[in-house]
Design an enzyme around this catalytic site. Structure first.
Site, PDB file in Angstrom:
ATOM      1  N   THR A  78      10.680 -34.320  -1.186  1.00 52.56           N
ATOM      2  CA  THR A  78      11.014 -35.363  -2.033  1.00 52.56           C
ATOM      3  C   THR A  78      12.870 -35.177  -2.667  1.00 52.56           C
ATOM      4  O   THR A  78      13.497 -36.026  -2.298  1.00 52.56           O
ATOM      5  CB  THR A  78      10.391 -35.120  -3.560  1.00 52.56           C
ATOM      6  OG1 THR A  78       8.890 -35.655  -3.191  1.00 52.56           O
ATOM      7  CG2 THR A  78      10.910 -36.243  -4.671  1.00 52.56           C
ATOM      8  N   HIS A 206      -1.264 -37.085  -2.341  1.00 53.11           N
ATOM      9  CA  HIS A 206      -1.658 -35.715  -2.043  1.00 53.11           C
ATOM     10  C   HIS A 206      -3.046 -35.424  -2.748  1.00 53.11           C
ATOM     11  O   HIS A 206      -3.869 -34.806  -2.081  1.00 53.11           O
ATOM     12  CB  HIS A 206      -0.542 -34.850  -3.246  1.00 53.11           C
ATOM     13  CG  HIS A 206       0.593 -34.667  -2.889  1.00 53.11           C
ATOM     14  ND1 HIS A 206       0.846 -33.881  -1.402  1.00 53.11           N
ATOM     15  CD2 HIS A 206       1.975 -35.203  -3.083  1.00 53.11           C
ATOM     16  CE1 HIS A 206       2.252 -34.084  -1.233  1.00 53.11           C
ATOM     17  NE2 HIS A 206       2.925 -34.415  -2.484  1.00 53.11           N
ATOM     18  N   HIS A 250       9.636 -40.208   2.120  1.00 49.24           N
ATOM     19  CA  HIS A 250       8.832 -39.637   3.341  1.00 49.24           C
ATOM     20  C   HIS A 250       7.651 -40.302   3.205  1.00 49.24           C
ATOM     21  O   HIS A 250       7.207 -41.007   2.353  1.00 49.24           O
ATOM     22  CB  HIS A 250       8.552 -38.344   3.108  1.00 49.24           C
ATOM     23  CG  HIS A 250       7.949 -37.794   1.701  1.00 49.24           C
ATOM     24  ND1 HIS A 250       6.784 -37.824   1.381  1.00 49.24           N
ATOM     25  CD2 HIS A 250       8.794 -37.308   0.603  1.00 49.24           C
ATOM     26  CE1 HIS A 250       6.544 -37.534  -0.006  1.00 49.24           C
ATOM     27  NE2 HIS A 250       7.940 -37.001  -0.415  1.00 49.24           N
TER      28      HIS A 250
END
Length: 446
Positions: A78, A206, A250
């Site tokens: 990040t 995540h 990303h």
């Protein structure tokens, strides 16, 4: 001849001072300039709009520009990737090499949120676009954007907000309130550039994985937010003078949590943490080690053959095309694992179902780029490009002289309309001046 000599002297005085990063004088900024809003939705993988209904992102494609995908820098984290967006530098050149602050001398490590306000981690030689723009007469803002809440060479962003450590990334109501604040910065406070950050769909990816239903629902929320943002831009009368870029840092990759061949340092034969002075492991699929004095070769020889899915390099041998290991903050040993595998250190503490941080040539690490506004073409889809080029594009849109950077403006210049009214900057300003000079000299000669 005296008249001509005087004219040549006048023309030379008009030319801009050579060198990147030179301040632009006020008389070069009189052309109309549109405002710019850069929005990042953390962890938005390049194909997240392909299994979800995203009418608002689709509308942006018809009314603006879309890249097939965008390639972030390595390491695909990040903070490093966001700082590349606002500096135009590869990570080894801007120095924000990790989400975590660490000090190799005293072995201090700080988690992600405290690192956001650690000025020395960010301000280590590179000047982000907020500060460059302010030095050239503009007003800028950062809302939750990584790197936007510290000072650079003693200078802070005009307006800024930083998320709290217990911040709820998923609150759609708060997302809309944040948009209202940002639009107020444009309309009420006269800001020219704002960077706005949302922590989703990264957090959901995540926790539940990139293929989960939870992630799909979060992408729908992102799309609703894009629709709300664009409708409010229209209602505030900003549509004709605000360029909007929506992108990310990303992508996301599914973790093989139950694989029989996990990458576990504590199970490697002949490896001992007693040989290590400093370690940065258990943070996704990459890691760094600083062996104790005289033990570098021993540790390297053990690790380079320890696991087929682990790739360990001495710093000087790390792949040059990744533009990562050339910074002084990088330890003597650097490593990454294959897609789907994270690196476990002393014990297995990582439980995410989705992860990033892999090599940036892994397709799942690619991300999105959408842009719409008065200076962008309509209905244009372009081939993939690296995020390192976005900085130069933003400087062009704002009419400011960029700092030295690793991008190439020519890569993204085709995204802009011909004759779109951009203020002269850099070579364009020089060309205009030379053409005027040529015209005047011809007149004198006649």
């Amino acid at each position: 001849m005296d008249t001509r000599a005087m004219l040549v002297g006048l023309v030379l005085a008009m030319l801009p001072t050579p060198g990147l990063g030179a301040p632009v004088e006020s008389d070069t900024l009189q052309s109309p300039r549109n405002k710019l809003l850069l929005v990042s939705f953390d962890g938005f993988r390049w194909d997240y709009d392909q299994d979800v209904n995203t009418p608002n992102l689709d509308t942006m494609v018809r009314e603006g520009v879309k890249a097939r995908h965008m390639t972030p820098p390595f390491v695909t984290m990040t903070s490093p990737c966001h700082f590349t967006l606002v500096t135009g530098k590869y990570i080894e050149n801007h120095g924000v090499v990790h989400n975590m602050f660490y000090n190799l001398s005293n072995r201090v490590k700080l988690p992600y949120h405290p690192t956001l306000s650690k000025g020395s981690w960010w301000d280590n030689g590179s000047i982000p676009i907020w500060i460059t723009a302010q030095r050239q007469g503009l007003k800028t803002g950062s809302f939750f954007f990584p790197g936007g809440n510290v000072t650079y060479q003693g200078e802070a962003v005009t307006q800024s907000r930083r998320e709290g450590i217990a911040h709820n990334y998923k609150d759609e109501k708060e997302w809309r309130a944040n948009i209202e604040t940002v639009l107020g910065w444009f309309t009420r406070d006269g800001l020219d550039l704002v960077t706005l950050y949302f922590g989703e769909p990264d957090s959901t990816g995540h926790k539940f994985g990139p293929d989960s239903e939870e992630r799909k629902k979060m992408v729908e929320q992102v799309d609703r937010t894009v629709g709300y943002l664009r409708s409010r831009i229209l209602e505030e009368g900003l549509e004709s003078r605000l360029n909007l870029i929506i992108t990310s840092d990303h992508g996301m990759n599914k973790v093989n949590k139950k694989a029989p061949d996990l990458v576990e340092f504590h199970k490697f034969a002949n490896f001992s943490f007693s040989d290590i002075y400093f370690e940065l492991l258990d943070y996704g699929p990459n890691g760094m080690l600083y062996p104790k004095e005289g033990r570098l070769d021993k540790v390297y020889e053990v690790l380079k053959k320890a696991h087929p899915r682990l790739h360990v390099y001495k710093k000087e041998d790390f792949p040059k095309d990744l533009h990562y290991a050339g910074h002084s903050r990088i330890t003597p040993l650097v490593m990454y694992s294959d897609p789907g595998y994270v690196i476990h250190g002393r014990i297995n503490v990582q439980n995410n179902n989705g992860e990033h941080g892999f090599r940036n040539d892994v397709q799942d690490m690619k991300t999105i780029f959408r842009a719409v506004g008065p200076n962008f073409q309509r209905g244009l889809e372009v081939e993939p490009f690296e995020s390192v080029h976005v900085y130069a594009l933003m400087c062009q849109l704002l009419g400011i002289q960029p700092e030295p950077h690793d991008g190439d403006l020519a890569t993204l210049l085709p995204l802009l309309r011909d004759g779109s009214g951009l203020p002269p900057r850099g070579p364009a300003l020089l060309l205009v001046t030379l053409l005027v000079a040529l015209f005047l000299l011809v007149q004198v000669a006649m």
